[in-house]
Scaffold this active site. Sequence first.
Site, PDB file in Angstrom:
ATOM      1  CG  ASP A 189      44.216  43.414  44.942  1.00 22.04           C
ATOM      2  OD1 ASP A 189      44.835  43.172  43.897  1.00 22.04           O
ATOM      3  OD2 ASP A 189      44.775  43.577  46.040  1.00 22.04           O
ATOM      4  CG  ASP A 231      46.219  44.323  50.254  1.00 18.03           C
ATOM      5  OD1 ASP A 231      46.521  43.996  49.081  1.00 18.03           O
ATOM      6  OD2 ASP A 231      46.896  45.105  50.935  1.00 18.03           O
ATOM      7  CG  ASP A 275      47.645  41.700  45.476  1.00 14.91           C
ATOM      8  OD1 ASP A 275      48.219  42.022  44.431  1.00 14.91           O
ATOM      9  OD2 ASP A 275      47.747  42.336  46.547  1.00 14.91           O
TER      10      ASP A 275
END
Length: 658
Positions: free
Chosen positions: A556, A552, A345
């Site tokens: 996600d 995080d 990410d």
Amino acid sequence: MRLMLQTVTHPAPSVPRQAVASQGWRSWVHGLERDAAFVGFGLLGIAFGLVADGLAWPTWMAWLAWAAAFGFGGWHGLVAGLQSLRHGEIDIDLLMILAALGALAIGAPFEGALLLFLFSLSEVLQAIALGRSRRAIEALMDLRPETARVRRDGRTVETLLDEVAVGDVYEVRPGDRLPLDGTIAEGRAALDEASLTGESVPVTKEVGADVFGGTINTDGHLAVRVTKRADESALARMIALVEEARDAKADTQRLLDRFESPYAIAILALTALAVVIPMLGWDAEFEPTFYRAMTLLVAASPCALVISTPAAVLSAIASGARRGVLFKGGIYVEQLATLKAVAFDKTGTLTEGRTRLTGLAVFDGANVTEDDLLRRAAAVQAHSEHHLARATVEAARVRNLDVPDAEDFQATVGQGVAATVEGIRVHIGNARYFEGEDGAYDAARQQVAAFEANAQTGVIVAEERGGRRNPLGAFAFADTMRSAAPGVVRALKEAGIDHVAMLTGDNAGVAEHIAAKVGHIDAVHAGLLPERKVTLVSEIQARYGPTAMVGDGVNDAPALAAAAVGVAMGAAGTDVALETADIVLMADDLDKLAYAVALSRAARRTLIVNLSFAVAVIVVMLGFILTVGLPLPLAVVGHEGSTVLVALNGLRLLSFDG
């Protein structure tokens, strides 16, 4: 074989967790002391038996000594073996008992007693080895104090952690451990955060900074406002995750558990055939045939195989936990070692996840310095909750600027803000806020465009005099790349990761800019919704092999679950991401990802060495037994020696530093 691994029962909230941990540890130590005493009494029995035989003492004295040796050496193995039988299983403990009784039946009490002595001794040594890794894990529970010095009704009182609420303020003196997560309300100090991050260099923090329970205040006096309850702190999450990890077995261990009982039955059948076939087929004498069969039974017992996996995996989990990498189970230690691709990410993972002031330009003729421009802007922005405003105020704080008060604050949604600072009206906004202004703003617009071309957000700062707004300068803001990101991605590629991808919901321009700065990223996927991230992770996994997703945020979580290994950033990670992930990097230290991969691969190599060595010892001893013969004492030494060696080899991972 008893591995002496225990599951710690979660205590009630009113019972300090570290007290339960210490009770469990004391119970384990007392059990180990008892087992060690039995080993010592068994050795004394062997010694007296040999002396009685050598000096021709009365037969009853010799047999009493051998009975003591068998009783103390085989007691726990007999109990464990009978418990397995009650569950319809045959295990290694029972094999050892039968082998010892077989040696006794053919008139070799010394060999039988020696087998039981070495078997019980190896178990004690294994327990010590595994206990070190388990104690390294349970020591995490001792990092948090049981009480906090909380301000109540104008005085400071010692309060149990479970009685401290979010919003309370507690005090921390130099040298104290912080009991709870919070934000510094007063003071400035250097905090040793090694318990969470593994880094030994203290980090200086002051008012407004986040702090974590279990870290140490090395200097200064702090007042901390609690932001999370005791059971929600970073340290509590870490302890809970490690407890889960200890109970989750590795793939290899699951295989060996399923393999142990059928293997034990096969060895008993082979031992019976080793007695029956030579006697019926070749009229072999009973005693040497039975002796060889008992030697085969000892040599073929897979103690070293069974102990090899927990010795390595528990040590790896403990080593990782001490350095801020939390594996939720041994299975993930193995899976991380097989990675072929990694998907990151962007926001909060490859970047810091918070906006910072990254550029500041003062226009010609503005007659202000950078510091003066920033202090005026910070005075205006102090009244706003916008993320760009917070970044401006933070930049002024970092420069230690004296920010004046502002009056008559006014906000234009989506465009800008204005306020009066030291008698002058100051305006801050984007290009739309200043639409319709004359050519004096051409340079300002060009500067903002240059910022935005570099994947930054630009705003203009102007002052109002005589009804005219004069441009003074421009600010650039961006979510800055983590300093560790380029090195981590490079290390992953050097470690043999075939494909590194970035998945983000941000626009393509910003994503490509960050990817270029990080380097070694093979593919950038921008503008993604959570379900598209899941699809991409599955596609990457299908093409390249086992894939890790590192993230995080809440968005996600689905991708973390879809990946072969989900890795969450710890301190800044959302609860959903932390719950979904298989591995957690505490304190947002991206550097630990490369360490985790290296640790898992070292654990896998150790497993391969241990399993290969254990199998090789069994094969070699069986070869000698079936060809030239092998004395029972040598089979005993080979069997127990290999068991201890694989346990100690796994223990080496406790000191692994990447």
